[in-house]
Design a protein around this motif. Structure first.
Motif, PDB file in Angstrom:
ATOM      1  N   THR A 258      66.251  57.270  38.622  1.00 19.42           N
ATOM      2  CA  THR A 258      65.403  56.717  37.553  1.00 19.42           C
ATOM      3  C   THR A 258      65.396  55.197  37.611  1.00 19.42           C
ATOM      4  N   SER A 259      66.581  54.609  37.798  1.00 15.67           N
ATOM      5  CA  SER A 259      66.693  53.147  37.875  1.00 15.67           C
ATOM      6  C   SER A 259      65.899  52.611  39.060  1.00 15.67           C
ATOM      7  N   ALA A 260      65.955  53.299  40.202  1.00 18.17           N
ATOM      8  CA  ALA A 260      65.216  52.859  41.391  1.00 18.17           C
ATOM      9  C   ALA A 260      63.710  52.902  41.148  1.00 18.17           C
ATOM     10  N   VAL A 261      63.235  53.970  40.505  1.00 13.29           N
ATOM     11  CA  VAL A 261      61.806  54.089  40.190  1.00 13.29           C
ATOM     12  C   VAL A 261      61.371  52.961  39.250  1.00 13.29           C
ATOM     13  N   GLN A 262      62.215  52.667  38.264  1.00 10.06           N
ATOM     14  CA  GLN A 262      61.898  51.585  37.328  1.00 10.06           C
ATOM     15  C   GLN A 262      61.801  50.239  38.031  1.00 10.06           C
ATOM     16  N   GLU A 263      62.716  50.002  38.982  1.00 10.77           N
ATOM     17  CA  GLU A 263      62.672  48.742  39.731  1.00 10.77           C
ATOM     18  C   GLU A 263      61.388  48.620  40.535  1.00 10.77           C
ATOM     19  N   LEU A 264      60.978  49.706  41.158  1.00 10.65           N
ATOM     20  CA  LEU A 264      59.737  49.676  41.930  1.00 10.65           C
ATOM     21  C   LEU A 264      58.532  49.450  41.015  1.00 10.65           C
ATOM     22  N   ALA A 265      58.566  50.061  39.834  1.00  9.86           N
ATOM     23  CA  ALA A 265      57.469  49.879  38.873  1.00  9.86           C
ATOM     24  C   ALA A 265      57.369  48.417  38.444  1.00  9.86           C
ATOM     25  N   VAL A 266      58.511  47.782  38.223  1.00  6.75           N
ATOM     26  CA  VAL A 266      58.520  46.359  37.865  1.00  6.75           C
ATOM     27  C   VAL A 266      57.981  45.530  39.032  1.00  6.75           C
ATOM     28  N   GLY A 267      58.365  45.895  40.260  1.00  4.80           N
ATOM     29  CA  GLY A 267      57.874  45.185  41.438  1.00  4.80           C
ATOM     30  C   GLY A 267      56.369  45.239  41.550  1.00  4.80           C
ATOM     31  N   VAL A 268      55.786  46.408  41.242  1.00  4.33           N
ATOM     32  CA  VAL A 268      54.326  46.545  41.268  1.00  4.33           C
ATOM     33  C   VAL A 268      53.704  45.737  40.131  1.00  4.33           C
ATOM     34  N   ALA A 269      54.317  45.810  38.937  1.00  3.40           N
ATOM     35  CA  ALA A 269      53.786  45.091  37.777  1.00  3.40           C
ATOM     36  C   ALA A 269      53.805  43.579  38.001  1.00  3.40           C
ATOM     37  N   GLU A 270      54.810  43.096  38.693  1.00  2.00           N
ATOM     38  CA  GLU A 270      54.940  41.660  38.961  1.00  2.00           C
ATOM     39  C   GLU A 270      54.170  41.244  40.216  1.00  2.00           C
ATOM     40  N   ASP A 271      53.450  42.182  40.813  1.00  2.00           N
ATOM     41  CA  ASP A 271      52.629  41.924  41.995  1.00  2.00           C
ATOM     42  C   ASP A 271      53.464  41.552  43.220  1.00  2.00           C
ATOM     43  N   ARG A 272      54.727  41.963  43.239  1.00  2.00           N
ATOM     44  CA  ARG A 272      55.553  41.773  44.425  1.00  2.00           C
ATOM     45  C   ARG A 272      55.300  42.905  45.424  1.00  2.00           C
ATOM     46  N   LEU A 273      54.862  44.042  44.898  1.00  2.00           N
ATOM     47  CA  LEU A 273      54.537  45.206  45.716  1.00  2.00           C
ATOM     48  C   LEU A 273      53.167  45.731  45.313  1.00  2.00           C
ATOM     49  N   LYS A 274      52.539  46.455  46.227  1.00  2.00           N
ATOM     50  CA  LYS A 274      51.349  47.221  45.893  1.00  2.00           C
ATOM     51  C   LYS A 274      51.773  48.649  45.598  1.00  2.00           C
ATOM     52  N   SER A 275      50.996  49.333  44.793  1.00  2.00           N
ATOM     53  CA  SER A 275      51.347  50.722  44.474  1.00  2.00           C
ATOM     54  C   SER A 275      51.422  51.577  45.744  1.00  2.00           C
ATOM     55  N   SER A 276      50.621  51.225  46.742  1.00  2.00           N
ATOM     56  CA  SER A 276      50.633  51.976  47.998  1.00  2.00           C
ATOM     57  C   SER A 276      51.909  51.726  48.808  1.00  2.00           C
TER      58      SER A 276
ATOM     59  N   GLU B 169      59.106  56.904  50.035  1.00  2.00           N
ATOM     60  CA  GLU B 169      60.515  57.305  50.093  1.00  2.00           C
ATOM     61  C   GLU B 169      61.403  56.175  50.606  1.00  2.00           C
ATOM     62  N   GLU B 170      60.919  55.449  51.587  1.00  2.00           N
ATOM     63  CA  GLU B 170      61.695  54.356  52.164  1.00  2.00           C
ATOM     64  C   GLU B 170      61.980  53.284  51.119  1.00  2.00           C
ATOM     65  N   ALA B 171      60.964  52.938  50.332  1.00  2.00           N
ATOM     66  CA  ALA B 171      61.125  51.903  49.308  1.00  2.00           C
ATOM     67  C   ALA B 171      62.073  52.374  48.206  1.00  2.00           C
ATOM     68  N   LEU B 172      61.915  53.624  47.772  1.00  2.00           N
ATOM     69  CA  LEU B 172      62.790  54.148  46.727  1.00  2.00           C
ATOM     70  C   LEU B 172      64.238  54.185  47.201  1.00  2.00           C
ATOM     71  N   GLU B 173      64.437  54.627  48.423  1.00  2.00           N
ATOM     72  CA  GLU B 173      65.786  54.707  48.986  1.00  2.00           C
ATOM     73  C   GLU B 173      66.447  53.339  49.026  1.00  2.00           C
ATOM     74  N   ALA B 174      65.652  52.313  49.309  1.00  2.00           N
ATOM     75  CA  ALA B 174      66.187  50.949  49.390  1.00  2.00           C
ATOM     76  C   ALA B 174      66.600  50.403  48.031  1.00  2.00           C
ATOM     77  N   CYS B 175      66.143  51.046  46.951  1.00  2.00           N
ATOM     78  CA  CYS B 175      66.469  50.584  45.604  1.00  2.00           C
ATOM     79  C   CYS B 175      67.594  51.390  44.946  1.00  2.00           C
ATOM     80  N   LEU B 176      68.155  52.336  45.666  1.00  2.00           N
ATOM     81  CA  LEU B 176      69.282  53.089  45.116  1.00  2.00           C
ATOM     82  C   LEU B 176      70.522  52.201  45.076  1.00  2.00           C
ATOM     83  N   TYR B 177      71.498  52.572  44.261  1.00  2.00           N
ATOM     84  CA  TYR B 177      72.696  51.745  44.097  1.00  2.00           C
ATOM     85  C   TYR B 177      73.409  51.504  45.426  1.00  2.00           C
TER      86      TYR B 177
END
Length: 337
Positions: free
Chosen positions: A163-181, A185-193
């Motif tokens: 859940t925390s990893a998904v939230q971080e990615l959502a913030v990254g998209v919201a801040e325009d650091r990432l695109k939704s595309s 899996e690779e991006a989510l895995e990189a955000c795990l503890y």
């Protein structure tokens, strides 16, 4: 107790190690240290004494792993669900954790000598401030060690981690650091503890329970699972040998499953990259278009992860009550001694 146990091995133990080392040795061992309370009841002792024995056993297991060649260990020390236990038991566990974390700081030189890097996985904000501070100081003090890696899952569940990893990615998209595309899996895995660690090759659970209890749910998808009835404080080097032998018997099947999963992930990412190119260039997609798409996505993700790492480091410095300069000076002094 010491975090760096040095034991002499019997002739039989060394012989067994040599035989096992002929085959594949797991790089990363994960353990669910279950059975401390039942052990205490069997010995007619209070619950806290069982947990104390559990900490002693973990230090022993770490020494066995070093001798065997297992360089990464992740131990499930305290689940978020454990906060639901009685106040006396929770307080006892937290006081015990505080005592053992303080020992890490006392043994910094010894840990550095053996190259032990310690990380804490979990939602540290749920812990008392004094323990948060010790955990942060321990991670900062050992982060440059690179011979043996101990991850302690504290105030942790796999569900919360994902859940925390998904939230971080959502913030990254919201801040325009990432695109939704870019979210895959690779991006989510990189955000795990435990990002940066290899997934566990072997996961061991003691006490006879046959479940993961919300531990490393993402990372253990292709791990070898070994369940044993022995209670954690009674876990011996021979039980570890048995688990490693079981892993070796499953090795080729697991390796093949991991390769197929990785290939499928790569195919999925390639298909998404191609889809993005078609949305921009229509059906006339060239190799140059695809290469540019991959390069741009990779650069965005790396920039996002670099920013995340800086934030995490700043958070640890804040928790430890040390400035960046003070901590770096301490590291430099320890390296000169």
């Amino acid at each position: 107790m010491t975090w760096v146990v040095e034991q002499k091995r019997s002739w039989a133990e060394w012989a067994a190690m040599r035989v096992l080392q002929v085959g594949p040795i797991p790089t990363h061992l994960a353990v669910i240290m279950d059975g401390n309370r039942r052990y205490a009841r069997q010995k007619q002792r209070d619950t806290l004494s069982g947990h104390t024995q559990g900490f002693h056993k973990l230090a022993e297991v770490l020494s066995w792993c070093r001798d065997l060649g297992i360089r990464h260990v992740t131990a499930y020390a305290f689940s978020i669900e454990n906060f639901k236990r009685s106040k006396s038991e929770v307080d006892g566990l937290l006081n015990l954790a505080k005592e053992k974390f303080a020992l890490i700081l006392e043994e910094q030189d010894k840990l550095a000598e053996h190259g032990v890097c310690i990380s804490f996985l979990g939602k540290l904000s749920l812990l008392p401030e004094s323990i948060q501070k010790m955990a942060a100081q321990a991670m900062l003090a050992t982060r440059h060690n690179n011979q043996f890696f101990l991850n302690l899952a504290v105030a942790y569940t796999g569900s919360e981690e994902i859940t925390s990893a998904v939230q971080e990615l959502a913030v990254g998209v919201a801040e325009d650091r990432l695109k939704s595309s870019d979210v895959n899996e690779e991006a989510l895995e990189a955000c795990l503890y435990g990002s940066g660690n290899r997934d566990p090759d072997l996961l061991v659970r003691t006490s006879g329970e046959h479940r993961l209890s919300d531990f490393l749910l993402w990372q253990s998808a292709y791990s070898c699972l070994f369940f044993t009835k022995v209670l954690w404080p009674d876990f011996s080097i021979w039980h570890l040998f048995g688990a490693v032998f079981f892993y070796q018997r499953q090795y080729h099947t697991l390796a093949a499953a991991r390769r197929e999963a990785l290939a499928q992930r790569c195919r999925t990412i390639e298909e998404r990259d191609l889809e993005q190119c078609r949305s921009q260039h229509g059906d006339k997609v060239t190799h140059e278009h695809l290469a540019a798409q991959v390069a741009a996505r990779t650069a965005r993700l790396q920039s996002f992860l670099d920013h995340r790492k800086k934030q995490q480091l700043a958070y640890l410095y804040k928790l430890s009550s040390l400035t960046v300069m003070e901590q770096e000076n301490k590291v430099e002094e320890s390296q000169l001694l």
